[in-house]
Design a protein around this motif. Structure first.
Motif, mmCIF file in Angstrom:
data_model
loop_
_atom_site.group_PDB
_atom_site.id
_atom_site.type_symbol
_atom_site.label_atom_id
_atom_site.label_comp_id
_atom_site.label_asym_id
_atom_site.label_seq_id
_atom_site.Cartn_x
_atom_site.Cartn_y
_atom_site.Cartn_z
ATOM 1 N N SER A 18 86.045 -35.716 38.252
ATOM 2 C CA SER A 18 86.053 -36.067 39.681
ATOM 3 C C SER A 18 87.413 -36.608 40.120
ATOM 4 O O SER A 18 87.894 -36.293 41.204
ATOM 5 C CB SER A 18 84.950 -37.063 40.013
ATOM 6 N N LEU A 19 88.058 -37.401 39.265
ATOM 7 C CA LEU A 19 89.392 -37.909 39.593
ATOM 8 C C LEU A 19 90.404 -36.761 39.594
ATOM 9 O O LEU A 19 91.207 -36.621 40.506
ATOM 10 C CB LEU A 19 89.831 -38.991 38.599
ATOM 11 N N LEU A 20 90.327 -35.923 38.573
ATOM 12 C CA LEU A 20 91.235 -34.781 38.468
ATOM 13 C C LEU A 20 91.119 -33.893 39.703
ATOM 14 O O LEU A 20 92.120 -33.433 40.250
ATOM 15 C CB LEU A 20 90.925 -33.982 37.196
ATOM 16 N N TYR A 21 89.897 -33.689 40.170
ATOM 17 C CA TYR A 21 89.671 -32.834 41.342
ATOM 18 C C TYR A 21 90.428 -33.352 42.564
ATOM 19 O O TYR A 21 90.972 -32.563 43.333
ATOM 20 C CB TYR A 21 88.171 -32.721 41.641
ATOM 21 N N GLN A 22 90.480 -34.668 42.727
ATOM 22 C CA GLN A 22 91.218 -35.247 43.868
ATOM 23 C C GLN A 22 92.694 -34.847 43.827
ATOM 24 O O GLN A 22 93.317 -34.647 44.861
ATOM 25 C CB GLN A 22 91.122 -36.784 43.854
ATOM 26 N N TYR A 23 93.226 -34.742 42.616
ATOM 27 C CA TYR A 23 94.649 -34.433 42.457
ATOM 28 C C TYR A 23 94.972 -32.947 42.577
ATOM 29 O O TYR A 23 96.123 -32.578 42.728
ATOM 30 C CB TYR A 23 95.174 -34.985 41.128
ATOM 31 N N ILE A 24 93.965 -32.091 42.494
ATOM 32 C CA ILE A 24 94.243 -30.653 42.623
ATOM 33 C C ILE A 24 93.769 -30.087 43.957
ATOM 34 O O ILE A 24 94.079 -28.953 44.281
ATOM 35 C CB ILE A 24 93.627 -29.823 41.463
ATOM 36 N N SER A 25 93.033 -30.881 44.739
ATOM 37 C CA SER A 25 92.422 -30.317 45.945
ATOM 38 C C SER A 25 92.887 -30.955 47.249
ATOM 39 O O SER A 25 92.597 -30.432 48.320
ATOM 40 C CB SER A 25 90.900 -30.430 45.865
ATOM 41 N N THR A 26 93.587 -32.072 47.179
ATOM 42 C CA THR A 26 94.006 -32.742 48.411
ATOM 43 C C THR A 26 95.532 -32.722 48.555
ATOM 44 O O THR A 26 96.245 -32.770 47.553
ATOM 45 C CB THR A 26 93.536 -34.217 48.433
ATOM 46 N N PRO A 27 96.032 -32.685 49.786
ATOM 47 C CA PRO A 27 97.486 -32.707 49.991
ATOM 48 C C PRO A 27 98.128 -33.948 49.365
ATOM 49 O O PRO A 27 99.177 -33.852 48.729
ATOM 50 C CB PRO A 27 97.633 -32.729 51.519
ATOM 51 N N SER A 28 97.480 -35.108 49.511
ATOM 52 C CA SER A 28 98.070 -36.326 48.941
ATOM 53 C C SER A 28 98.084 -36.272 47.417
ATOM 54 O O SER A 28 99.059 -36.676 46.788
ATOM 55 C CB SER A 28 97.315 -37.567 49.429
ATOM 56 N N GLY A 29 97.024 -35.738 46.816
ATOM 57 C CA GLY A 29 96.980 -35.609 45.358
ATOM 58 C C GLY A 29 98.008 -34.616 44.853
ATOM 59 O O GLY A 29 98.756 -34.885 43.912
ATOM 60 N N LEU A 30 98.081 -33.458 45.506
ATOM 61 C CA LEU A 30 99.029 -32.417 45.092
ATOM 62 C C LEU A 30 100.478 -32.859 45.255
ATOM 63 O O LEU A 30 101.335 -32.482 44.469
ATOM 64 C CB LEU A 30 98.777 -31.130 45.892
ATOM 65 N N SER A 31 100.750 -33.684 46.276
ATOM 66 C CA SER A 31 102.139 -34.100 46.498
ATOM 67 C C SER A 31 102.593 -35.137 45.477
ATOM 68 O O SER A 31 103.766 -35.459 45.384
ATOM 69 C CB SER A 31 102.339 -34.614 47.922
#
Length: 130
Positions: A18-31
């Motif tokens: 669930s944490l990993l998903y935030q980093y691959i699916s949101t602009p803030s996570g990806l940036s």
């Protein structure tokens, strides 16, 4: 037009899906790891690196599991190429890994793989996972 070949890379990553998903699916996570800056307007994502900008459309996602982006050309038309980040979790050991599916020109495959290795290394650093 150059033909690109599909390739896959898998990286073990010690973090909850669930944490990993935030980093691959949101602009803030990806940036935080994928690009210097990421903006989105609905399904349209703009990835910004030093002096280049690429646009992609979020064409599918499954919460906690995967995201797939299709690259757009300079006219904003969808290309045949996409990249996907899929979270894999072993049912027995609960080990988590991230599967990258991407395309690159044959002669740029090694470079493309290296780029992903560096980016995933940054992601692990951001997540505090080794």
């Amino acid at each position: 037009m150059e033909v690109k070949v599909k390739y896959e890379l898998e990286f073990p990553i010690h973090v909850s899906p669930s944490l990993l998903y935030q980093y691959i699916s949101t602009p803030s996570g990806l940036s935080e790891w994928f690009a210097d800056n990421v903006n989105s307007r609905g399904e349209l994502f703009t990835f910004i690196w030093d002096d280049s900008e690429e646009k992609a459309k979020l064409i599918s996602k499954r919460s906690g599991e995967r995201v797939r982006f299709r690259w757009l050309d300079e006219d904003g038309v969808e290309t045949e190429y996409f990249f996907e980040m899929k979270i894999l979790e072993d049912e027995i050991t609960k080990d988590v890994s991230i599967l990258i599916i991407d395309f690159a020109e044959e002669e740029e495959l090694d470079e493309a793989r290296l780029l992903w290795e560096n980016q995933i290394s940054d992601l692990k650093h951001v997540l505090g996972s080794n």
